[in-house]
Design a protein around this motif. Structure first.
Motif, PDB file in Angstrom:
ATOM      1  N   UNK A  68       0.830  -1.201   0.000  1.00  0.00           N
ATOM      2  CA  UNK A  68       0.000   0.000   0.000  1.00  0.00           C
ATOM      3  C   UNK A  68       0.864   1.249   0.000  1.00  0.00           C
ATOM      4  N   UNK A  69       0.216   2.376  -0.126  1.00  0.00           N
ATOM      5  CA  UNK A  69       0.845   3.674   0.087  1.00  0.00           C
ATOM      6  C   UNK A  69      -0.045   4.462   1.023  1.00  0.00           C
ATOM      7  N   UNK A  70       0.525   4.905   2.118  1.00  0.00           N
ATOM      8  CA  UNK A  70      -0.220   5.670   3.111  1.00  0.00           C
ATOM      9  C   UNK A  70       0.238   7.125   3.058  1.00  0.00           C
ATOM     10  N   UNK A  71      -0.126   7.903   4.070  1.00  0.00           N
ATOM     11  CA  UNK A  71       0.120   9.334   4.084  1.00  0.00           C
ATOM     12  C   UNK A  71       1.579   9.733   4.196  1.00  0.00           C
ATOM     13  N   UNK A  72       1.880  10.827   3.501  1.00  0.00           N
ATOM     14  CA  UNK A  72       3.209  11.438   3.593  1.00  0.00           C
ATOM     15  C   UNK A  72       3.393  12.037   4.992  1.00  0.00           C
ATOM     16  N   UNK A  73       4.615  12.427   5.309  1.00  0.00           N
ATOM     17  CA  UNK A  73       4.907  12.990   6.634  1.00  0.00           C
ATOM     18  C   UNK A  73       4.034  14.208   6.946  1.00  0.00           C
ATOM     19  N   UNK A  74       3.776  15.045   5.948  1.00  0.00           N
ATOM     20  CA  UNK A  74       2.969  16.256   6.178  1.00  0.00           C
ATOM     21  C   UNK A  74       1.472  15.973   6.202  1.00  0.00           C
ATOM     22  N   UNK A  75       1.078  14.822   5.696  1.00  0.00           N
ATOM     23  CA  UNK A  75      -0.340  14.438   5.667  1.00  0.00           C
ATOM     24  C   UNK A  75      -0.440  12.960   6.067  1.00  0.00           C
ATOM     25  N   UNK A  76      -0.135  12.647   7.320  1.00  0.00           N
ATOM     26  CA  UNK A  76       0.001  11.244   7.728  1.00  0.00           C
ATOM     27  C   UNK A  76      -1.328  10.503   7.817  1.00  0.00           C
TER      28      UNK A  76
END
Length: 157
Positions: A68-76
């Motif tokens: 999967x791909x989850x949220x980036x550091x700025x949008x976790x």
């Protein structure tokens, strides 16, 4: 448990104070919920943020896994204990810097956060989203067909 108490010495006496009791932490509550679900016969979803994998379970039996791909550091993607609240075969997803129509196989679990197919990237295994859990479209279809409203979704590090 004595390790959860603070001990103060007053003269020759030990005083155990209850205000220093360890409060349950979210990681501990998540671990307990996983243990409970594994001892049941319920279907449930596990999201492991540390290795970017989703696991579908029937009690203690793993029935499916997907990268999967989850949220980036700025949008976790927030850790927690959730349930599938709404299901849509497709939905439009909008944010301040994106507007994607026809997002497939959408399972909302927390407000606007969802498990869903992502046809606009192939960076699975890397956090790239705005907090949702992106799956390859074929994997999202399998999950959409399998999960029901109320299916637990456990997200942890």
């Amino acid at each position: 448990m004595i390790s959860a108490l603070a001990a103060l010495t007053i003269g020759e006496y030990w005083l155990l104070t209850t205000n220093a009791l360890a409060q349950p932490t979210l990681p501990n509550l998540i671990a307990q919920e996983i243990d409970n679900l594994k001892q049941s016969d319920r279907s449930w979803v596990e999201i492991d943020l540390s290795d970017q994998h989703l696991f579908a379970w029937e009690g203690k039996n793993q029935t499916f896994t997907a990268i999967i791909s989850t949220g980036k550091a700025k949008t976790p993607t927030n850790i927690g204990i959730y349930t599938v609240q709404r299901k849509y075969p497709q939905d439009r997803m909008r944010g301040s810097d994106y507007d994607i129509p026809n997002v497939p196989n959408v399972l909302y679990f927390d407000r606007g956060y969802a498990l869903h197919g992502a046809f606009w990237h192939n960076n699975f295994g890397t956090p790239v989203s705005h907090g949702c859990v992106n799956l390859p479209v074929s994997n999202a279809k399998w999950l959409f067909d399998w999960a029901k409203i109320g299916t637990p979704v456990i997200i942890h590090q």
